[in-house]
Write a protein that holds these residues in place. Structure first.
Motif, PDB file in Angstrom:
ATOM      1  N   TRP A  80       0.835  -1.196   0.000  1.00  0.00           N
ATOM      2  CA  TRP A  80       0.000   0.000   0.000  1.00  0.00           C
ATOM      3  C   TRP A  80       0.873   1.251   0.000  1.00  0.00           C
ATOM      4  CZ3 TRP A  80      -4.776   0.730  -1.296  1.00  0.00           C
ATOM      5  CH2 TRP A  80      -5.698  -0.298  -1.178  1.00  0.00           C
ATOM      6  N   MET A  81       2.043   1.168   0.625  1.00  0.00           N
ATOM      7  CA  MET A  81       2.934   2.327   0.672  1.00  0.00           C
ATOM      8  C   MET A  81       3.377   2.715  -0.748  1.00  0.00           C
ATOM      9  SD  MET A  81       2.538   2.648   3.798  1.00  0.00           S
ATOM     10  CE  MET A  81       3.402   4.166   3.999  1.00  0.00           C
ATOM     11  N   PHE A  83       1.634   2.264  -3.433  1.00  0.00           N
ATOM     12  CA  PHE A  83       0.427   2.845  -4.029  1.00  0.00           C
ATOM     13  C   PHE A  83       0.356   4.344  -3.723  1.00  0.00           C
ATOM     14  CE2 PHE A  83      -4.126   3.892  -3.717  1.00  0.00           C
ATOM     15  CZ  PHE A  83      -4.586   3.455  -4.951  1.00  0.00           C
ATOM     16  N   TYR A  84       0.527   4.684  -2.464  1.00  0.00           N
ATOM     17  CA  TYR A  84       0.416   6.093  -2.063  1.00  0.00           C
ATOM     18  C   TYR A  84       1.615   6.919  -2.516  1.00  0.00           C
ATOM     19  CZ  TYR A  84      -3.483   4.362   0.627  1.00  0.00           C
ATOM     20  OH  TYR A  84      -4.663   3.770   0.980  1.00  0.00           O
ATOM     21  N   LYS A  85       2.808   6.319  -2.551  1.00  0.00           N
ATOM     22  CA  LYS A  85       4.004   7.044  -3.010  1.00  0.00           C
ATOM     23  C   LYS A  85       3.882   7.461  -4.477  1.00  0.00           C
ATOM     24  CE  LYS A  85       7.401   5.197   0.182  1.00  0.00           C
ATOM     25  NZ  LYS A  85       8.558   4.313   0.366  1.00  0.00           N
ATOM     26  N   GLN A  86       3.127   6.683  -5.250  1.00  0.00           N
ATOM     27  CA  GLN A  86       2.908   7.007  -6.661  1.00  0.00           C
ATOM     28  C   GLN A  86       1.824   8.067  -6.855  1.00  0.00           C
ATOM     29  OE1 GLN A  86       4.706   5.840  -9.277  1.00  0.00           O
ATOM     30  NE2 GLN A  86       6.002   4.858  -7.759  1.00  0.00           N
ATOM     31  N   GLY A  87       1.233   8.512  -5.767  1.00  0.00           N
ATOM     32  CA  GLY A  87       0.213   9.553  -5.844  1.00  0.00           C
ATOM     33  C   GLY A  87      -1.189   9.026  -6.104  1.00  0.00           C
ATOM     34  N   TYR A  88      -1.376   7.718  -6.046  1.00  0.00           N
ATOM     35  CA  TYR A  88      -2.699   7.138  -6.258  1.00  0.00           C
ATOM     36  C   TYR A  88      -3.560   7.347  -5.013  1.00  0.00           C
ATOM     37  CZ  TYR A  88      -0.401   4.672 -10.115  1.00  0.00           C
ATOM     38  OH  TYR A  88       0.304   4.364 -11.243  1.00  0.00           O
ATOM     39  N   GLN A  89      -4.854   7.444  -5.220  1.00  0.00           N
ATOM     40  CA  GLN A  89      -5.808   7.632  -4.134  1.00  0.00           C
ATOM     41  C   GLN A  89      -7.021   6.741  -4.370  1.00  0.00           C
ATOM     42  OE1 GLN A  89      -5.917  10.184  -1.599  1.00  0.00           O
ATOM     43  NE2 GLN A  89      -3.793  10.706  -2.014  1.00  0.00           N
ATOM     44  N   SER A 113      -2.876   1.022   5.112  1.00  0.00           N
ATOM     45  CA  SER A 113      -3.698   1.810   4.198  1.00  0.00           C
ATOM     46  C   SER A 113      -4.042   3.176   4.781  1.00  0.00           C
ATOM     47  CB  SER A 113      -4.984   1.059   3.869  1.00  0.00           C
ATOM     48  OG  SER A 113      -5.797   1.847   3.043  1.00  0.00           O
ATOM     49  N   GLN A 114      -4.137   4.160   3.906  1.00  0.00           N
ATOM     50  CA  GLN A 114      -4.568   5.509   4.284  1.00  0.00           C
ATOM     51  C   GLN A 114      -6.006   5.758   3.827  1.00  0.00           C
ATOM     52  OE1 GLN A 114      -1.725   8.139   2.455  1.00  0.00           O
ATOM     53  NE2 GLN A 114      -0.001   7.099   3.388  1.00  0.00           N
ATOM     54  N   THR A 115      -6.669   4.716   3.411  1.00  0.00           N
ATOM     55  CA  THR A 115      -8.012   4.794   2.852  1.00  0.00           C
ATOM     56  C   THR A 115      -9.003   4.168   3.824  1.00  0.00           C
ATOM     57  OG1 THR A 115      -7.068   4.559   0.644  1.00  0.00           O
ATOM     58  CG2 THR A 115      -9.402   4.116   0.844  1.00  0.00           C
TER      59      THR A 115
END
Length: 142
Positions: A80-81, A83-89, A113-115
């Motif tokens: 997941w990290m 995912f977020y580092k690539q700017g995906y949301q 996850s940040q979601t």
């Protein structure tokens, strides 16, 4: 319940078939069905993410994701990290788990996850939750 054996087979907009699973694109969300025994990692996720954004023609689309865990497979929650580092949301993330192992994996994924993540035992409940979130979010902008 598999998508192709459900009422949802009549309403998805596009299907992405890969050797590691199927991904069904709806108006505001994507449902995944990863194949049995697959180790689903960031490299595989990135393949699908790009196809989803290509389908919509933009990376600015607000989507939610439902993991329909009809099969047993492994993953790295720490991906997941990436995912977020690539700017995906993601707007929200629902996990439909049909056994105890799948439910335990949800706990691990929540750590990374940040979601918004929620687990379900039935696909219909997950879809309803995702649709409620979309409706609430649209109403808050009105």
């Amino acid at each position: 319940m598999k998508i192709e054996e459900s009422k949802y087979k009549f309403i998805y907009r596009h299907k992405i078939s890969e050797p590691f699973g199927n991904f069904y694109i709806f108006d505001d969300y994507v449902i995944s069905e990863i194949n049995e025994g697959i180790h689903f990692n960031w490299a595989l996720a990135e393949i699908v993410i790009e196809q989803i954004y290509d389908y919509f023609g933009s990376r600015d689309v607000k989507l939610s994701f439902i993991s329909n865990r009809i099969n047993s497979y492994s993953l790295h929650p720490q991906d997941w990290m990436c995912f977020y580092k690539q700017g995906y949301q993601l707007q929200a993330y629902a996990i439909v788990a049909y056994n105890k192992i799948g439910i335990m994996n949800v706990i691990l994924e929540k750590l990374f996850s940040q979601t918004r993540i929620r687990k379900f035992h039935h696909l219909d409940d997950a879809v309803n939750w995702i649709e409620e979130i979309k409706t609430r979010d649209l109403e808050s902008y009105a």
